[in-house]
Design a protein around this motif. Structure first.
Motif, PDB file in Angstrom:
ATOM      1  N   LEU A  30     -23.884  40.150  15.668  1.00 13.24           N
ATOM      2  CA  LEU A  30     -22.992  38.991  15.616  1.00 13.24           C
ATOM      3  C   LEU A  30     -21.780  39.218  16.507  1.00 13.24           C
ATOM      4  O   LEU A  30     -21.320  40.354  16.673  1.00 13.24           O
ATOM      5  CB  LEU A  30     -22.504  38.746  14.185  1.00 13.24           C
ATOM      6  N   GLU A  31     -21.246  38.147  17.057  1.00 18.88           N
ATOM      7  CA  GLU A  31     -19.955  38.204  17.738  1.00 18.88           C
ATOM      8  C   GLU A  31     -18.912  37.800  16.715  1.00 18.88           C
ATOM      9  O   GLU A  31     -19.035  36.743  16.086  1.00 18.88           O
ATOM     10  CB  GLU A  31     -19.935  37.256  18.934  1.00 18.88           C
ATOM     11  N   THR A  32     -17.906  38.637  16.531  1.00 18.67           N
ATOM     12  CA  THR A  32     -16.911  38.390  15.487  1.00 18.67           C
ATOM     13  C   THR A  32     -15.498  38.371  16.048  1.00 18.67           C
ATOM     14  O   THR A  32     -15.218  38.972  17.096  1.00 18.67           O
ATOM     15  CB  THR A  32     -16.995  39.465  14.383  1.00 18.67           C
ATOM     16  N   ASP A  33     -14.636  37.710  15.313  1.00 17.41           N
ATOM     17  CA  ASP A  33     -13.208  37.696  15.613  1.00 17.41           C
ATOM     18  C   ASP A  33     -12.509  37.364  14.304  1.00 17.41           C
ATOM     19  O   ASP A  33     -13.157  37.012  13.310  1.00 17.41           O
ATOM     20  CB  ASP A  33     -12.886  36.651  16.693  1.00 17.41           C
ATOM     21  N   SER A  34     -11.198  37.479  14.298  1.00 18.19           N
ATOM     22  CA  SER A  34     -10.427  37.106  13.122  1.00 18.19           C
ATOM     23  C   SER A  34      -9.123  36.465  13.571  1.00 18.19           C
ATOM     24  O   SER A  34      -8.666  36.674  14.696  1.00 18.19           O
ATOM     25  CB  SER A  34     -10.160  38.324  12.227  1.00 18.19           C
TER      26      SER A  34
END
Length: 150
Positions: A30-34
């Motif tokens: 998955l490509e994640t960010d916050s």
């Protein structure tokens, strides 16, 4: 193409960067960010106590930096995951017309949990309890996304 998932909390220094760190370890596909709904901590690393607690679990989130959620995030991500109903209301208030990007509570993926939100350890000081719930939800998220891709 990898699914893009954004994790959102209030300040982006405890819950959402920890969720991102757990999920990027558990589901590297998955490509994640916050992001945070507030701008108080923009550019700052995760809260030191959260970093210390997550390092005890073999994870490192020291590379992350806080940023504020914007309406353009609806166009950049396939799924937006929030930590509580206040975050959800703030995120939904910025939804662009016509956007169909789902916004879900992270606890919706924590099967068997009685929690309807991820308590903020910045205030509760329960970093380990927060991480336990985030890990439970992360496993549920991975299972849900794996199922939806098949």
């Amino acid at each position: 193409m990898a699914q893009k998932v954004l994790f959102v909390c209030l300040g982006n220094i405890c819950r959402s960067p920890a969720a991102e760190g757990i999920v990027r370890h558990l589901a590297p596909e998955l490509e994640t960010d916050s992001a945070g709904t507030a701008a108080w901590h923009v550019g700052k690393p995760p809260y030191h106590a959260m970093q210390e607690a997550i390092v005890q679990r073999g994870l490192d989130i020291s590379d992350l930096r806080a940023r504020q959620f914007t309406s353009s995030d609806y166009h950049q991500f396939d799924l937006i995951i929030v930590m509580d109903s206040d975050n959800q209301a703030d995120v939904e208030s910025l939804r662009p017309p016509g956007s169909q990007t789902p916004v879900s509570l992270f606890t919706d993926f924590a099967k068997g949990s009685a929690q309807d939100h991820v308590p903020d350890p910045y205030y509760t000081r329960d970093f380990d309890g927060c991480l336990d719930l985030l890990e439970q939800a992360a496993h549920g998220l991975k299972a849900a996304l794996s199922y939806s891709e098949s």
